[in-house]
Design a protein around this motif. Sequence first.
Motif, PDB file in Angstrom:
ATOM      1  N   THR A  47       0.823  -1.215   0.000  1.00  0.00           N
ATOM      2  CA  THR A  47       0.000   0.000   0.000  1.00  0.00           C
ATOM      3  C   THR A  47       0.856   1.263   0.000  1.00  0.00           C
ATOM      4  OG1 THR A  47      -0.171  -0.186   2.412  1.00  0.00           O
ATOM      5  CG2 THR A  47      -1.998  -1.074   1.094  1.00  0.00           C
ATOM      6  N   ALA A  48       2.152   1.097   0.261  1.00  0.00           N
ATOM      7  CA  ALA A  48       3.087   2.224   0.163  1.00  0.00           C
ATOM      8  C   ALA A  48       4.117   1.971  -0.925  1.00  0.00           C
ATOM      9  CB  ALA A  48       3.800   2.437   1.503  1.00  0.00           C
ATOM     10  N   GLY A  49       3.907   0.919  -1.716  1.00  0.00           N
ATOM     11  CA  GLY A  49       4.875   0.556  -2.737  1.00  0.00           C
ATOM     12  C   GLY A  49       4.230  -0.005  -3.983  1.00  0.00           C
ATOM     13  N   THR A  50       4.280  -1.328  -4.139  1.00  0.00           N
ATOM     14  CA  THR A  50       3.877  -1.969  -5.387  1.00  0.00           C
ATOM     15  C   THR A  50       2.461  -1.639  -5.821  1.00  0.00           C
ATOM     16  OG1 THR A  50       5.342  -3.806  -4.792  1.00  0.00           O
ATOM     17  CG2 THR A  50       3.821  -4.178  -6.590  1.00  0.00           C
ATOM     18  N   LEU A  51       1.494  -1.836  -4.943  1.00  0.00           N
ATOM     19  CA  LEU A  51       0.101  -1.564  -5.300  1.00  0.00           C
ATOM     20  C   LEU A  51      -0.126  -0.075  -5.496  1.00  0.00           C
ATOM     21  CD1 LEU A  51      -2.763  -2.664  -5.733  1.00  0.00           C
ATOM     22  CD2 LEU A  51      -3.155  -2.395  -3.270  1.00  0.00           C
ATOM     23  N   LEU A  52       0.424   0.728  -4.609  1.00  0.00           N
ATOM     24  CA  LEU A  52       0.276   2.183  -4.722  1.00  0.00           C
ATOM     25  C   LEU A  52       0.825   2.675  -6.052  1.00  0.00           C
ATOM     26  CD1 LEU A  52      -0.427   4.941  -3.504  1.00  0.00           C
ATOM     27  CD2 LEU A  52       1.800   4.911  -2.348  1.00  0.00           C
ATOM     28  N   ARG A  53       1.975   2.146  -6.420  1.00  0.00           N
ATOM     29  CA  ARG A  53       2.578   2.551  -7.691  1.00  0.00           C
ATOM     30  C   ARG A  53       1.702   2.154  -8.878  1.00  0.00           C
ATOM     31  NH1 ARG A  53       8.652   0.881  -9.961  1.00  0.00           N
ATOM     32  NH2 ARG A  53       8.536   2.175 -11.856  1.00  0.00           N
ATOM     33  N   SER A  54       1.178   0.935  -8.848  1.00  0.00           N
ATOM     34  CA  SER A  54       0.377   0.455  -9.978  1.00  0.00           C
ATOM     35  C   SER A  54      -0.934   1.231 -10.116  1.00  0.00           C
ATOM     36  CB  SER A  54       0.089  -1.038  -9.826  1.00  0.00           C
ATOM     37  OG  SER A  54      -0.818  -1.285  -8.773  1.00  0.00           O
ATOM     38  N   LEU A  55      -1.471   1.709  -9.004  1.00  0.00           N
ATOM     39  CA  LEU A  55      -2.732   2.453  -9.038  1.00  0.00           C
ATOM     40  C   LEU A  55      -2.557   3.915  -9.430  1.00  0.00           C
ATOM     41  CD1 LEU A  55      -4.337   0.991  -5.772  1.00  0.00           C
ATOM     42  CD2 LEU A  55      -5.082   0.548  -8.123  1.00  0.00           C
ATOM     43  N   GLY A  56      -1.352   4.458  -9.234  1.00  0.00           N
ATOM     44  CA  GLY A  56      -1.093   5.850  -9.608  1.00  0.00           C
ATOM     45  C   GLY A  56      -1.695   6.875  -8.665  1.00  0.00           C
ATOM     46  N   TYR A  57      -2.063   6.454  -7.458  1.00  0.00           N
ATOM     47  CA  TYR A  57      -2.738   7.362  -6.537  1.00  0.00           C
ATOM     48  C   TYR A  57      -1.822   8.485  -6.041  1.00  0.00           C
ATOM     49  CZ  TYR A  57      -6.688   4.078  -6.102  1.00  0.00           C
ATOM     50  OH  TYR A  57      -7.778   3.276  -6.341  1.00  0.00           O
ATOM     51  N   PHE A  58      -0.540   8.193  -5.832  1.00  0.00           N
ATOM     52  CA  PHE A  58       0.360   9.224  -5.323  1.00  0.00           C
ATOM     53  C   PHE A  58       0.568  10.309  -6.359  1.00  0.00           C
ATOM     54  CE2 PHE A  58       4.950  10.296  -3.896  1.00  0.00           C
ATOM     55  CZ  PHE A  58       4.494  11.355  -3.119  1.00  0.00           C
ATOM     56  N   GLU A  59       0.788   9.920  -7.585  1.00  0.00           N
ATOM     57  CA  GLU A  59       0.958  10.898  -8.653  1.00  0.00           C
ATOM     58  C   GLU A  59      -0.280  11.781  -8.797  1.00  0.00           C
ATOM     59  OE1 GLU A  59       3.785   7.537  -9.551  1.00  0.00           O
ATOM     60  OE2 GLU A  59       1.737   7.749  -8.767  1.00  0.00           O
ATOM     61  N   ARG A  60      -1.441  11.162  -8.673  1.00  0.00           N
ATOM     62  CA  ARG A  60      -2.695  11.922  -8.767  1.00  0.00           C
ATOM     63  C   ARG A  60      -2.822  12.911  -7.612  1.00  0.00           C
ATOM     64  NH1 ARG A  60      -8.063   8.459  -8.534  1.00  0.00           N
ATOM     65  NH2 ARG A  60      -7.637   8.613  -6.296  1.00  0.00           N
ATOM     66  N   ALA A 255      -2.695   8.982  -0.292  1.00  0.00           N
ATOM     67  CA  ALA A 255      -2.663   8.008  -1.378  1.00  0.00           C
ATOM     68  C   ALA A 255      -2.495   6.596  -0.829  1.00  0.00           C
ATOM     69  CB  ALA A 255      -1.522   8.337  -2.334  1.00  0.00           C
ATOM     70  N   GLN A 256      -1.670   6.453   0.197  1.00  0.00           N
ATOM     71  CA  GLN A 256      -1.495   5.149   0.843  1.00  0.00           C
ATOM     72  C   GLN A 256      -2.827   4.661   1.414  1.00  0.00           C
ATOM     73  OE1 GLN A 256       1.123   4.986   4.293  1.00  0.00           O
ATOM     74  NE2 GLN A 256       0.305   2.984   4.841  1.00  0.00           N
ATOM     75  N   THR A 257      -3.567   5.569   2.021  1.00  0.00           N
ATOM     76  CA  THR A 257      -4.869   5.212   2.586  1.00  0.00           C
ATOM     77  C   THR A 257      -5.837   4.781   1.492  1.00  0.00           C
ATOM     78  OG1 THR A 257      -4.515   6.777   4.396  1.00  0.00           O
ATOM     79  CG2 THR A 257      -6.774   6.023   4.023  1.00  0.00           C
ATOM     80  N   GLU A 258      -5.815   5.477   0.365  1.00  0.00           N
ATOM     81  CA  GLU A 258      -6.651   5.091  -0.775  1.00  0.00           C
ATOM     82  C   GLU A 258      -6.291   3.693  -1.269  1.00  0.00           C
ATOM     83  OE1 GLU A 258      -7.978   7.980  -3.913  1.00  0.00           O
ATOM     84  OE2 GLU A 258      -6.295   9.125  -3.102  1.00  0.00           O
ATOM     85  N   ALA A 259      -4.990   3.420  -1.339  1.00  0.00           N
ATOM     86  CA  ALA A 259      -4.537   2.098  -1.780  1.00  0.00           C
ATOM     87  C   ALA A 259      -4.965   1.028  -0.784  1.00  0.00           C
ATOM     88  CB  ALA A 259      -3.022   2.089  -1.954  1.00  0.00           C
ATOM     89  N   THR A 260      -4.938   1.369   0.502  1.00  0.00           N
ATOM     90  CA  THR A 260      -5.401   0.440   1.544  1.00  0.00           C
ATOM     91  C   THR A 260      -6.880   0.139   1.366  1.00  0.00           C
ATOM     92  OG1 THR A 260      -3.764   1.321   3.098  1.00  0.00           O
ATOM     93  CG2 THR A 260      -5.613   0.096   4.038  1.00  0.00           C
ATOM     94  N   ASP A 261      -7.661   1.168   1.128  1.00  0.00           N
ATOM     95  CA  ASP A 261      -9.106   0.984   0.918  1.00  0.00           C
ATOM     96  C   ASP A 261      -9.378   0.156  -0.335  1.00  0.00           C
ATOM     97  OD1 ASP A 261      -9.545   2.485   3.181  1.00  0.00           O
ATOM     98  OD2 ASP A 261      -9.999   4.339   2.107  1.00  0.00           O
ATOM     99  N   TYR A 262      -8.574   0.372  -1.383  1.00  0.00           N
ATOM    100  CA  TYR A 262      -8.728  -0.414  -2.611  1.00  0.00           C
ATOM    101  C   TYR A 262      -8.451  -1.885  -2.329  1.00  0.00           C
ATOM    102  CZ  TYR A 262      -7.983  -2.245  -7.304  1.00  0.00           C
ATOM    103  OH  TYR A 262      -8.064  -3.004  -8.460  1.00  0.00           O
ATOM    104  N   LEU A 263      -7.370  -2.159  -1.581  1.00  0.00           N
ATOM    105  CA  LEU A 263      -7.013  -3.543  -1.251  1.00  0.00           C
ATOM    106  C   LEU A 263      -8.126  -4.214  -0.453  1.00  0.00           C
ATOM    107  CD1 LEU A 263      -3.582  -4.873  -0.123  1.00  0.00           C
ATOM    108  CD2 LEU A 263      -5.591  -5.426   1.232  1.00  0.00           C
ATOM    109  N   ASP A 264      -8.698  -3.480   0.502  1.00  0.00           N
ATOM    110  CA  ASP A 264      -9.770  -4.038   1.330  1.00  0.00           C
ATOM    111  C   ASP A 264     -11.033  -4.310   0.507  1.00  0.00           C
ATOM    112  OD1 ASP A 264      -8.184  -3.967   3.580  1.00  0.00           O
ATOM    113  OD2 ASP A 264      -8.968  -2.050   4.291  1.00  0.00           O
ATOM    114  N   ALA A 265     -11.327  -3.421  -0.432  1.00  0.00           N
ATOM    115  CA  ALA A 265     -12.549  -3.548  -1.229  1.00  0.00           C
ATOM    116  C   ALA A 265     -12.398  -4.534  -2.384  1.00  0.00           C
ATOM    117  CB  ALA A 265     -12.966  -2.180  -1.770  1.00  0.00           C
TER     118      ALA A 265
END
Length: 447
Positions: A47-60, A255-265
């Motif tokens: 959620t702070a690396g691989t998944l976050l990077r693939s989702l592009g949430y930090f860049e957004r 962005a990390q929190t968004e990635a966490t929510d994505y993983l949970d959902a």
Amino acid sequence: MKRTPIALSAALLLLPLSACGGSAEAGDAKTVTITVGYQSKTINTVTAGTLLRSLGYFERALDALHDGHVYKVDWQDYATGAPITAQMTAGKIDIGSMGDFPLLINAARGKQLGKPTRLVSVTGYNLRGGLNTIVTSPDSTLSSLTSLKGKKVSTSVGSAADGTLVRALQRAGIDPDKGIEKLNQQPAVGASALSSGSADALSQFVAWPGLLAHQGKAKALYDGAQLNLPTFHGVTAREDFAQRRPAVLEAFLKAQTEATDYLDAHPVAAAEKVAEATGLPAEVVYLYNGAHGIATFDPAIKPRLLSALKQDVSVLKAEKLTGDIDVDSFVDDRYVRKALGADYAKRLASLPPAAASEVWPKGAQKTIGFKSPAELLRHVAGHKNGIRAAYVPDATTGTLWFADRAVWVADGYQLLPFVAPATAKAYVAAHPGARVITYADALGRAS
């Protein structure tokens, strides 16, 4: 125990860096590069690396700052936390993620070099310590920790997996310094050593034990959750970077929190994304990061995790990797509190989901849950050619494991799975009439 390789690695870790370059931020006055160090295959940091990077949430999130700068993100992938720490204290990485023991080394090294870092959030955790496992080769006759005495055990010194090994040996009455021959190796090297027979056992962190078990190259000897001590991974940031660019750090944490929510959902989709990015089997990723996986993801810095972190200091001191560490001064939750706002208190109080049995059918984008391991076995027995993976929680620790790699016990009408043989035998010893059975027998009894 042979100490030379370990002492050398510790000495190298604590030597000052000769190349202390400038900030990781680079570019002209309007273009800023943010450098993020992560570990793609340490999948409790996704959620702070691989998944976050693939989702592009930090860049957004950076694009949404509208502060007159153009931000670029440089993602740098490493096998362990140690090189991330080295790059952070050299001013070349702004934000990094790693396990709890490497986080402490990160704190100690930052203070030593006058380049302080701060723990700013958590990624994945397990309140009992189930993220680390000791495994042996599939044909090994070793069946308990006591059988490791005098054997060669591979681990990565200074890692959480090493901490699990040290504590587990101590509880078994074995001196971790003299009772075994410890091999200080990177995870991939240790896995090869186990396969070649040059190591009798391997103590490693996620995802190596699950990967080797899934591949049929290892079987569990010790479930880290038997320690009943929390272990976790977290995000660390350079203090000077956090002070200079607080909005950027807050954007990362949002962005990390968004990635966490994505993983949970979307746990299956998230596992597939991580698998595609890392080359790890999605079935292994889901074992750790799934809906009832070994890891729970939450950016909140829970007091129970900090309490465990303080207990970890003594292990690193005994290994002569650090001195005293002021954990309270290392932790800085101001940025994640601001990033999450009113939601932070709710996350701080949240608890992991209850352990449950799951089947991942072939071709499906969601798993099927079952009330008991026996119900899962009945389903598997009736759909043998349609199962991608089946997962069951250890009957005593709750650690999820592959159903076909678990140790099964029959106790009357109950069919109970265990990660390691020692815990299964302990249950049998305490329950007259119970006995260890094969997976095939368990399937037959269930059907």
